[in-house]
Design a protein around this motif. Structure first.
Motif, PDB file in Angstrom:
ATOM      1  N   LEU A  60      19.844   0.230  -0.120  1.00  0.00           N
ATOM      2  CA  LEU A  60      19.438   0.305  -1.524  1.00  0.00           C
ATOM      3  C   LEU A  60      18.167  -0.496  -1.771  1.00  0.00           C
ATOM      4  O   LEU A  60      17.282  -0.067  -2.525  1.00  0.00           O
ATOM      5  CB  LEU A  60      20.574  -0.210  -2.414  1.00  0.00           C
ATOM      6  N   ARG A  61      18.068  -1.639  -1.125  1.00  0.00           N
ATOM      7  CA  ARG A  61      16.860  -2.453  -1.287  1.00  0.00           C
ATOM      8  C   ARG A  61      15.634  -1.720  -0.748  1.00  0.00           C
ATOM      9  O   ARG A  61      14.565  -1.705  -1.377  1.00  0.00           O
ATOM     10  CB  ARG A  61      17.036  -3.784  -0.564  1.00  0.00           C
ATOM     11  N   LYS A  62      15.798  -1.077   0.416  1.00  0.00           N
ATOM     12  CA  LYS A  62      14.676  -0.332   0.985  1.00  0.00           C
ATOM     13  C   LYS A  62      14.300   0.857   0.104  1.00  0.00           C
ATOM     14  O   LYS A  62      13.111   1.169  -0.064  1.00  0.00           O
ATOM     15  CB  LYS A  62      15.033   0.145   2.389  1.00  0.00           C
ATOM     16  N   LEU A  63      15.333   1.531  -0.464  1.00  0.00           N
ATOM     17  CA  LEU A  63      15.038   2.654  -1.363  1.00  0.00           C
ATOM     18  C   LEU A  63      14.269   2.185  -2.591  1.00  0.00           C
ATOM     19  O   LEU A  63      13.317   2.845  -3.033  1.00  0.00           O
ATOM     20  CB  LEU A  63      16.342   3.336  -1.780  1.00  0.00           C
ATOM     21  N   ARG A  64      14.681   1.048  -3.153  1.00  0.00           N
ATOM     22  CA  ARG A  64      13.955   0.514  -4.309  1.00  0.00           C
ATOM     23  C   ARG A  64      12.519   0.174  -3.942  1.00  0.00           C
ATOM     24  O   ARG A  64      11.584   0.461  -4.703  1.00  0.00           O
ATOM     25  CB  ARG A  64      14.680  -0.726  -4.846  1.00  0.00           C
ATOM     26  N   GLU A  65      12.353  -0.427  -2.764  1.00  0.00           N
ATOM     27  CA  GLU A  65      10.994  -0.753  -2.332  1.00  0.00           C
ATOM     28  C   GLU A  65      10.165   0.508  -2.128  1.00  0.00           C
ATOM     29  O   GLU A  65       8.979   0.553  -2.490  1.00  0.00           O
ATOM     30  CB  GLU A  65      11.053  -1.574  -1.041  1.00  0.00           C
ATOM     31  N   GLN A  66      10.791   1.553  -1.537  1.00  0.00           N
ATOM     32  CA  GLN A  66      10.064   2.806  -1.332  1.00  0.00           C
ATOM     33  C   GLN A  66       9.686   3.457  -2.662  1.00  0.00           C
ATOM     34  O   GLN A  66       8.589   3.999  -2.815  1.00  0.00           O
ATOM     35  CB  GLN A  66      10.916   3.765  -0.498  1.00  0.00           C
ATOM     36  N   ARG A  67      10.623   3.402  -3.634  1.00  0.00           N
ATOM     37  CA  ARG A  67      10.309   3.963  -4.946  1.00  0.00           C
ATOM     38  C   ARG A  67       9.158   3.210  -5.602  1.00  0.00           C
ATOM     39  O   ARG A  67       8.243   3.823  -6.174  1.00  0.00           O
ATOM     40  CB  ARG A  67      11.545   3.917  -5.829  1.00  0.00           C
TER      41      ARG A  67
ATOM     42  N   GLY B 255       6.118   4.194  -3.826  1.00  0.00           N
ATOM     43  CA  GLY B 255       5.723   5.550  -4.195  1.00  0.00           C
ATOM     44  C   GLY B 255       5.059   5.589  -5.568  1.00  0.00           C
ATOM     45  O   GLY B 255       4.046   6.280  -5.764  1.00  0.00           O
ATOM     46  N   LYS B 256       5.631   4.841  -6.525  1.00  0.00           N
ATOM     47  CA  LYS B 256       5.017   4.786  -7.852  1.00  0.00           C
ATOM     48  C   LYS B 256       3.633   4.165  -7.786  1.00  0.00           C
ATOM     49  O   LYS B 256       2.692   4.625  -8.450  1.00  0.00           O
ATOM     50  CB  LYS B 256       5.911   3.975  -8.788  1.00  0.00           C
ATOM     51  N   LYS B 257       3.511   3.136  -6.975  1.00  0.00           N
ATOM     52  CA  LYS B 257       2.211   2.481  -6.848  1.00  0.00           C
ATOM     53  C   LYS B 257       1.183   3.429  -6.246  1.00  0.00           C
ATOM     54  O   LYS B 257       0.041   3.526  -6.726  1.00  0.00           O
ATOM     55  CB  LYS B 257       2.357   1.234  -5.974  1.00  0.00           C
ATOM     56  N   VAL B 258       1.598   4.165  -5.195  1.00  0.00           N
ATOM     57  CA  VAL B 258       0.682   5.132  -4.568  1.00  0.00           C
ATOM     58  C   VAL B 258       0.324   6.235  -5.545  1.00  0.00           C
ATOM     59  O   VAL B 258      -0.840   6.668  -5.636  1.00  0.00           O
ATOM     60  CB  VAL B 258       1.329   5.711  -3.292  1.00  0.00           C
ATOM     61  N   GLN B 259       1.326   6.700  -6.314  1.00  0.00           N
ATOM     62  CA  GLN B 259       1.070   7.760  -7.288  1.00  0.00           C
ATOM     63  C   GLN B 259       0.076   7.299  -8.351  1.00  0.00           C
ATOM     64  O   GLN B 259      -0.840   8.041  -8.733  1.00  0.00           O
ATOM     65  CB  GLN B 259       2.383   8.185  -7.937  1.00  0.00           C
ATOM     66  N   GLN B 260       0.240   6.069  -8.815  1.00  0.00           N
ATOM     67  CA  GLN B 260      -0.695   5.537  -9.800  1.00  0.00           C
ATOM     68  C   GLN B 260      -2.104   5.425  -9.217  1.00  0.00           C
ATOM     69  O   GLN B 260      -3.097   5.744  -9.877  1.00  0.00           O
ATOM     70  CB  GLN B 260      -0.213   4.170 -10.282  1.00  0.00           C
ATOM     71  N   GLU B 261      -2.174   4.972  -7.956  1.00  0.00           N
ATOM     72  CA  GLU B 261      -3.486   4.866  -7.319  1.00  0.00           C
ATOM     73  C   GLU B 261      -4.131   6.245  -7.170  1.00  0.00           C
ATOM     74  O   GLU B 261      -5.347   6.397  -7.368  1.00  0.00           O
ATOM     75  CB  GLU B 261      -3.342   4.191  -5.955  1.00  0.00           C
ATOM     76  N   VAL B 262      -3.322   7.270  -6.822  1.00  0.00           N
ATOM     77  CA  VAL B 262      -3.859   8.630  -6.685  1.00  0.00           C
ATOM     78  C   VAL B 262      -4.365   9.147  -8.033  1.00  0.00           C
ATOM     79  O   VAL B 262      -5.452   9.755  -8.127  1.00  0.00           O
ATOM     80  CB  VAL B 262      -2.783   9.569  -6.102  1.00  0.00           C
TER      81      VAL B 262
END
Length: 220
Positions: free
Chosen positions: A165-172, A175-182
Motif C-alpha cells: 500500500l505504501r508503494k502504491l501511494r508513492e506510485q500514485r 504519477g500525479k507529479k509526472v502528470q502535472q509536469e507533462v
C-alpha cells in the motif's frame, strides 16, 4: 452522654495544649542553641554496618557442599588485562564513572574464565561443544509453537500488505507529479508555439507592407 459538639471541643482543646507544648519545646531548644537555620527535620539514626566475618565464615561452612569441580564449574579469577587502557587513567576516576571500561573489564574477566575453564574441562574429557546431531526437547508444546508460527505469518503478511500500500501511494503521488509536469510542459510548448506563430504572422505582414511600398514607388 456527651454530645458530639462537646467531644469536638475536648479534641480541639487537647490539640491546642499539644501545640503549646511543642512551641515550648521549640523555644527551649532555640535558647539552648540546638536549632540551626533552615529546615529542622528529625534525623533517624542510621543502622550500623555489621561485618561479622566469623558468622559469615560459619554459615559458609554450614552450607558448603564438598562437590567436585565438574559439578560446581566455579571460576574465580582476575580480568585478563591486555593493556593498561582498560584501567582508570585518572586517580579520582573509578569504574563506576566509566561505563565502557567497566563493561570491558567484565568482558576481560569472561575471557580469563574461558581460558581457565576450557583446559580443565578437556582434562576431564568433557565435551565443550554441542554435537551436530544434538536435539533438545522443546520447552514449548507443538500447539503453542503452531500459534506462534501463525502469528508470525500473519504479521509478516500484514507488513507486506502495508508495504505494498505504501508503494502504491508513492506510485500514485509520483504519477500525479509526472502528470502535472507533462501538463505544464504542454502548456509551455503551447505558449511558445503561439508566440512563434505571432512572430511569423507579424513578419509576413511586414513583408507585405514592404512589397506594397516597393510596387507603389516603382509605379510612380
Amino acid at each position: 452522654m456527651a454530645s458530639d459538639s462537646d467531644n469536638e471541643m475536648e479534641n480541639s482543646m487537647e490539640e491546642d495544649i499539644d501545640s503549646d507544648l511543642d512551641d515550648v519545646e521549640l523555644q527551649k531548644a532555640f535558647k539552648e542553641g540546638r536549632l540551626k537555620p533552615g529546615l529542622n527535620i528529625e534525623q533517624k539514626s542510621k543502622r550500623p554496618l555489621i561485618n561479622n566475618k566469623e558468622a559469615l565464615t560459619a554459615k559458609y561452612a554450614e552450607i558448603y557442599l564438598d562437590l567436585p569441580w565438574v559439578e560446581r564449574l566455579d571460576c574465580t579469577n582476575t580480568p585478563l588485562l591486555v593493556n593498561e587502557a582498560d584501567l582508570p587513567t585518572k586517580d579520582d576516576e573509578t569504574l563506576a564513572d566509566n561505563d565502557f571500561k567497566r563493561e570491558m573489564l567484565f568482558y576481560r574477566q569472561a575471557q580469563a574464565t574461558v581460558l581457565e575453564a576450557i583446559p580443565r574441562l578437556k582434562a576431564e574429557n568433557l565435551a565443550t561443544k554441542r554435537p551436530d546431531d544434538y536435539y533438545a526437547q522443546m520447552a514449548k508444546s507443538d500447539e503453542h509453537m503452531k500459534r506462534i508460527r501463525e502469528y508470525l505469518v500473519n504479521r509478516k503478511s500484514d507488513i507486506e500488505k502495508r508495504e505494498k500500500l505504501r508503494k502504491l501511494r508513492e506510485q500514485r503521488l509520483y504519477g500525479k507529479k509526472v502528470q502535472q509536469e507533462v501538463l505544464l510542459k504542454r502548456q509551455e510548448d503551447k505558449t511558445k508555439l503561439l508566440k512563434t506563430m505571432k512572430k511569423v504572422r507579424k513578419g509576413k505582414i511586414q513583408k507585405k507592407i514592404i512589397i506594397t511600398n516597393l510596387v507603389l514607388s516603382i509605379s510612380i
